[in-house]
Write an enzyme that holds these catalytic residues in place. Sequence first.
Site, PDB file in Angstrom:
ATOM      1  CB  SER A 111      -0.835  -0.035   1.280  1.00 23.84           C
ATOM      2  OG  SER A 111      -1.355   1.224   1.617  1.00 23.84           O
ATOM      3  CE1 TYR A 131      -4.867  -1.738   4.637  1.00 22.67           C
ATOM      4  CE2 TYR A 131      -3.519   0.207   4.212  1.00 22.67           C
ATOM      5  CZ  TYR A 131      -4.287  -0.844   3.749  1.00 22.67           C
ATOM      6  OH  TYR A 131      -4.449  -1.025   2.390  1.00 22.67           O
TER       7      TYR A 131
HETATM    8  P1  NDP Z   1     -11.795  -4.995  -0.971  1.00 19.82           P
HETATM    9  O1  NDP Z   1     -12.387  -4.700   0.375  1.00 19.82           O
HETATM   10  O2  NDP Z   1     -12.581  -4.723  -2.197  1.00 19.82           O
HETATM   11  O3  NDP Z   1     -11.270  -6.487  -1.017  1.00 19.82           O
HETATM   12  C1  NDP Z   1     -10.701  -7.112   0.083  1.00 19.82           C
HETATM   13  C2  NDP Z   1     -10.680  -8.598  -0.216  1.00 19.82           C
HETATM   14  O4  NDP Z   1     -10.062  -9.290   0.872  1.00 19.82           O
HETATM   15  C3  NDP Z   1     -12.075  -9.167  -0.367  1.00 19.82           C
HETATM   16  O5  NDP Z   1     -12.089 -10.002  -1.495  1.00 19.82           O
HETATM   17  C4  NDP Z   1     -12.281  -9.986   0.901  1.00 19.82           C
HETATM   18  O6  NDP Z   1     -13.105 -11.108   0.630  1.00 19.82           O
HETATM   19  C5  NDP Z   1     -10.843 -10.414   1.199  1.00 19.82           C
HETATM   20  N1  NDP Z   1     -10.618 -10.747   2.603  1.00 19.82           N
HETATM   21  C6  NDP Z   1     -10.624  -9.920   3.670  1.00 19.82           C
HETATM   22  N2  NDP Z   1     -10.390 -10.601   4.802  1.00 19.82           N
HETATM   23  C7  NDP Z   1     -10.218 -11.899   4.440  1.00 19.82           C
HETATM   24  C8  NDP Z   1      -9.946 -13.096   5.143  1.00 19.82           C
HETATM   25  N3  NDP Z   1      -9.794 -13.113   6.482  1.00 19.82           N
HETATM   26  N4  NDP Z   1      -9.849 -14.251   4.446  1.00 19.82           N
HETATM   27  C9  NDP Z   1      -9.997 -14.264   3.109  1.00 19.82           C
HETATM   28  N5  NDP Z   1     -10.233 -13.166   2.382  1.00 19.82           N
HETATM   29  C10 NDP Z   1     -10.351 -11.989   3.041  1.00 19.82           C
HETATM   30  O7  NDP Z   1     -10.434  -4.164  -0.955  1.00 19.82           O
HETATM   31  P2  NDP Z   1      -9.388  -3.778  -2.081  1.00 19.82           P
HETATM   32  O8  NDP Z   1      -9.622  -4.511  -3.339  1.00 19.82           O
HETATM   33  O9  NDP Z   1      -9.310  -2.310  -2.079  1.00 19.82           O
HETATM   34  O10 NDP Z   1      -8.052  -4.313  -1.376  1.00 19.82           O
HETATM   35  C11 NDP Z   1      -7.296  -5.403  -1.838  1.00 19.82           C
HETATM   36  C12 NDP Z   1      -5.898  -5.265  -1.276  1.00 19.82           C
HETATM   37  O11 NDP Z   1      -5.326  -4.060  -1.772  1.00 19.82           O
HETATM   38  C13 NDP Z   1      -5.839  -5.173   0.245  1.00 19.82           C
HETATM   39  O12 NDP Z   1      -4.707  -5.864   0.719  1.00 19.82           O
HETATM   40  C14 NDP Z   1      -5.705  -3.685   0.500  1.00 19.82           C
HETATM   41  O13 NDP Z   1      -5.082  -3.421   1.723  1.00 19.82           O
HETATM   42  C15 NDP Z   1      -4.831  -3.303  -0.679  1.00 19.82           C
HETATM   43  N6  NDP Z   1      -4.866  -1.882  -0.996  1.00 19.82           N
HETATM   44  C16 NDP Z   1      -6.009  -1.267  -1.429  1.00 19.82           C
HETATM   45  C17 NDP Z   1      -5.968   0.081  -1.749  1.00 19.82           C
HETATM   46  C18 NDP Z   1      -7.143   0.827  -2.252  1.00 19.82           C
HETATM   47  O14 NDP Z   1      -7.043   2.040  -2.451  1.00 19.82           O
HETATM   48  N7  NDP Z   1      -8.275   0.184  -2.510  1.00 19.82           N
HETATM   49  C19 NDP Z   1      -4.742   0.877  -1.600  1.00 19.82           C
HETATM   50  C20 NDP Z   1      -3.615   0.115  -1.153  1.00 19.82           C
HETATM   51  C21 NDP Z   1      -3.686  -1.198  -0.864  1.00 19.82           C
HETATM   52  P3  NDP Z   1     -14.176 -11.694   1.688  1.00 19.82           P
HETATM   53  O15 NDP Z   1     -14.817 -10.512   2.350  1.00 19.82           O
HETATM   54  O16 NDP Z   1     -15.079 -12.531   0.854  1.00 19.82           O
HETATM   55  O17 NDP Z   1     -13.351 -12.514   2.643  1.00 19.82           O
END
Ligand code: NDP
Length: 256
Positions: free
Chosen positions: A146, A159
């Site tokens: 991130s 985070y």
């Molecule tokens: P979303 O909230 O859209 O996606 C998060 C994903 O993580 C979901 O598919 C969720 O699926 C899964 N998830 C969360 N907890 C668990 C768990 N315990 N086990 C399995 N799956 C899990 O977020 P983003 O697409 O934005 O984020 C994706 C990645 O990118 C993350 O690591 C985030 O920190 C990183 N990121 C995002 C940024 C942004 O601006 N959006 C910026 C920088 C980094 P489910 O709920 O079905 O488990």
Amino acid sequence: MTTKIFDLTGKVAIVTGGNGGIGLGMARGLAHAGAAIAIVGRNADKSNAAAAELKQSGARAIAISTDVTDKAAVDAMIARTQNEFGRVDILVNNAGINIRKPPHVLALEEWDSVIKTNLTSAFLCSQAAYPAMKQAGGGKIINIGSMMSIFGASFAPAYAASKGGIVQFTRSCAVAWAPDNIQCNAILPGWIDTELTQNARREIDGLHDKVLARTPAARWGASDDFAGIAVFLSSAASDFVTGTAIPVDGGFSIQG
Ligand code: NDP
């Protein structure tokens, strides 16, 4: 030549958190390049829908309901992928959450939850995938960091700690597993329009405009902005690239 070095035909990729947001953007890219995809998440409906979308576009895809903080569930997920597709070549550690509170307010349980979901999960999944990659003669691990891998924020102590840790974990695995021809790299997304940041925009006053003002590309990122970098880091095109942390941020991190 150009097409062949990016070709993932016959490869098998696991994308944690692949049922939406950035993960689905990467899964689409990998599927388009020819890989079979295991979509991993807790929400079975969302994961099934993502796998169905990939299958509709001609890819082989399965959904595996898994909490990536649970070691037994992670081991079972890797075994299921091997049973279904016969191998594991690519692991994208993308699952992540945030709990937005300053350090003096954040509860220990909240700290633990963020660290386990964002950082410990990458350790569990990488360790579980390693034997299959070693046996296959190589592999690719992509960890999602991130801007908080670089910067701090008052509202993101756990985070930012988890995302800083992801970069150092990536470097350690890159060194440890280079002799096995496994390349490990991190992607550092800027501000991307997903469910995660839709919540952030609700909770943090003025965030939307602040991001626009600081981003030279003058827009928020989209999930599909991650298809190309995922294919690059999963393919032969990046065989001599390891231990890096590549910002995909429209220039956010280089703005002076
Ligand atoms: P979303 O909230 O859209 O996606 C998060 C994903 O993580 C979901 O598919 C969720 O699926 C899964 N998830 C969360 N907890 C668990 C768990 N315990 N086990 C399995 N799956 C899990 O977020 P983003 O697409 O934005 O984020 C994706 C990645 O990118 C993350 O690591 C985030 O920190 C990183 N990121 C995002 C940024 C942004 O601006 N959006 C910026 C920088 C980094 P489910 O709920 O079905 O488990």
